[in-house]
Write an enzyme that holds these catalytic residues in place. Sequence first.
Site, PDB file in Angstrom:
ATOM      1  CB  CYS A 173      -1.018  -0.009   1.135  1.00 53.31           C
ATOM      2  SG  CYS A 173      -0.526  -0.803   2.651  1.00 53.31           S
ATOM      3  NE  ARG A 209       3.662  -8.390   5.946  1.00 55.70           N
ATOM      4  CZ  ARG A 209       2.344  -8.577   5.973  1.00 55.70           C
ATOM      5  NH1 ARG A 209       1.808  -9.367   6.888  1.00 55.70           N
ATOM      6  NH2 ARG A 209       1.564  -7.968   5.091  1.00 55.70           N
ATOM      7  CD  GLN A 250      -0.526  -8.575   0.858  1.00 56.12           C
ATOM      8  OE1 GLN A 250      -0.004  -7.527   0.508  1.00 56.12           O
ATOM      9  NE2 GLN A 250      -1.121  -8.708   2.034  1.00 56.12           N
ATOM     10  CG  ASP A 272      -2.293  -5.436  -1.844  1.00 56.41           C
ATOM     11  OD1 ASP A 272      -3.436  -5.240  -1.400  1.00 56.41           O
ATOM     12  OD2 ASP A 272      -1.260  -5.213  -1.199  1.00 56.41           O
ATOM     13  CG  HIS A 330      -4.007  -0.225  -2.179  1.00 58.03           C
ATOM     14  ND1 HIS A 330      -2.975  -1.025  -2.629  1.00 58.03           N
ATOM     15  CD2 HIS A 330      -4.157  -0.503  -0.861  1.00 58.03           C
ATOM     16  CE1 HIS A 330      -2.504  -1.741  -1.623  1.00 58.03           C
ATOM     17  NE2 HIS A 330      -3.201  -1.450  -0.543  1.00 58.03           N
ATOM     18  CE  LYS A 357      -8.774  -7.335   9.750  1.00 59.88           C
ATOM     19  NZ  LYS A 357      -7.637  -8.244   9.529  1.00 59.88           N
ATOM     20  CG  HIS A 391      -5.827  -0.941   2.315  1.00 66.31           C
ATOM     21  ND1 HIS A 391      -4.459  -0.822   2.352  1.00 66.31           N
ATOM     22  CD2 HIS A 391      -6.307   0.204   2.873  1.00 66.31           C
ATOM     23  CE1 HIS A 391      -4.125   0.332   2.910  1.00 66.31           C
ATOM     24  NE2 HIS A 391      -5.233   0.966   3.239  1.00 66.31           N
TER      25      HIS A 391
END
Length: 645
Positions: A337, A366, A384, A386, A388, A472, A518
């Site tokens: 992000c 991570r 991900q 992902d 946005h 979320k 997100h």
Amino acid sequence: MIKITLPDGAVREYSEGVTPLEIAQSISEGLARKVLSAKVNDEVRDATRPITEDAHLKLLTWEDAEGKATFWHSSAHLMAEAIEQLYPGTKFGIGPDIENGFYYDIDTVDKVISSEDLPAIEARMLDIAKENHKYIREEISKPDALAFFTKKEDPYKLELISELEDGTISLYKSGNFTDLCRGPHLPDTSQIKAVKLLNVAGAYWRGNEKNKQLTRIYGITFPKKSELDAYLIFLEEAKKRDHRKIGKELQLFTFSARVGMGLPLWLPNGAELRNNLEIFLKKAQKKAGYSQVITPHIGLKDLYVTSGHYEKYGKDSFRPISTPAEGEEFFIKPMNCPHHCEIYRSQPHSYKDLPVRFAEFGTVYRYEQSGELHGLTRVRGFTQDDAHIFCRPDQLKDEFKGVIDIVFYIFKTLEFNDFEAQISLRDPEDKTKYIGSDENWEKAEQAIIEACEEKGLKAVMVKGEAAFYGPKLDFMVKDAIGRKWQLGTIQVDYNLPERFELEYIGSDNQRHRPVMIHRAPFGSMERFVAVLIEHCSGKFPLWLAPEQVSILPISEKFIDYSKKVVSLLQNSDIRAQIDERNEKTGKKIRDAELKRIPYMLVLGEKEEMSSTVSVRKQGIGDMGSMAIDDFIKLIKNEISNLIKF
């Protein structure tokens, strides 16, 4: 007298100090026998703990998640009591309930407990349970708690107590065992009728590799033996579906100690599977107005300081990368992000440009503890799906609902038909875990609640599970054998646009902040593939299968004809390969079945002479002969029925 409001709205009056168990007995003895604990004004408590004021009450049984949690947490204490009897001097870490059962971290000092010791512990647990020991709560001062566990010479409990505030500490006693615990617990041990200790593992105290490694014993208990028997059958089915086992059989992925723990290597079949999932979602996203972007795998430390990820996740990240430039540090990205915020900032935006939707299959990293790594479900590097969305506040709800539609589309296509939605809210009692103003949090939470209502999506609300930057909506999917997995997530964020000073020019010609959504419908490719493998037991739908058709010539004389057939299939975008091994046809068919290949084409003299193929389907068998063009149409029609863009 106090007033007790029951879930159906009925109000009853009782004497002050009445317990939930006594209230259950006043309703029916049958109900009282089923009560495990109680929810009093949203706080889960012992069913034997007195109620001293007007309250809303829900009696919790085995049918409630909180009831099961109470049952299993009490079972952890029961196991600890059995271990203390069998191995005097054992020191105890923590023993929580988990999604399916419980565990306890223990230090047996001189004895190493192995799986061979578990039956004896199980037997002792059942013996103690039959003795009908009550779980007795005692609130205790901090000095007295320290004195008690100093006498027991238990360093783990002393460390935990040192971090607690005086006036918040309680002990629970059952039989001859006393433990530091907030509770709640069962009324007594007699409700625990069936026990199975599942495995023994190592676990560093408090998850820190610098601390001593303790022995972690996992177990599960039930109020009926028949339920344990059913669970053990379930476990056997789960073992057959283990994505690590099937992934190896189908040659989907592997790990290498030289590459590093928790860093999966995708083999050709797995890469094909992943690629098919990516193509599927990219087409859906393009139709929904998303633009594809690509960002680097690293970023300057300041990027993540600005976003707040360094403060919140710095301990769980890989160590910074120092460059020859003095003071310059890069981080391997833990999130996509911040990069997408910078892409938005790279050019001016008008209110007419919004919403702007950026999507990326971005790999993030991570540093998960080695003991927590598990196949593809818990890794250190994952991709991900992902995206946005940057939108005006008046567009927020519609954009959020549009993402829900994409999640529904994915679940329907992949036959994840059983799922639950959870709205994860901020913890109102501890706002230090979050960034941003109360006003922005309230607006974000309300937008999610209203969007779900307008979509007719029933969602449970859970406090304290929000992301640090916003609330979320999480989707919990049940797989084919009833296990629950957290997959897709959608998050509303007013805070990162402020931190990155994102703007658009409004219709009033003034500068305004966009709102950020997100979203990751798959969650991560690694975890999603793991769940998908176990859901369908490796029998992927035709459109997704790495190899859709296996061509089986009955002898080497028909290799040339097989090559002609495979060329025609590949020209029609059908994934096909020839099994050229010098093996009997029966073995080739069995091997193709074991590889879960959807279709097999057996080719011999008859097929070559008539320009046909003899078709077999996974799990069904012989479908007869047909022309090659007809087989291609069969494949195309099946795929079009399975997946609709």
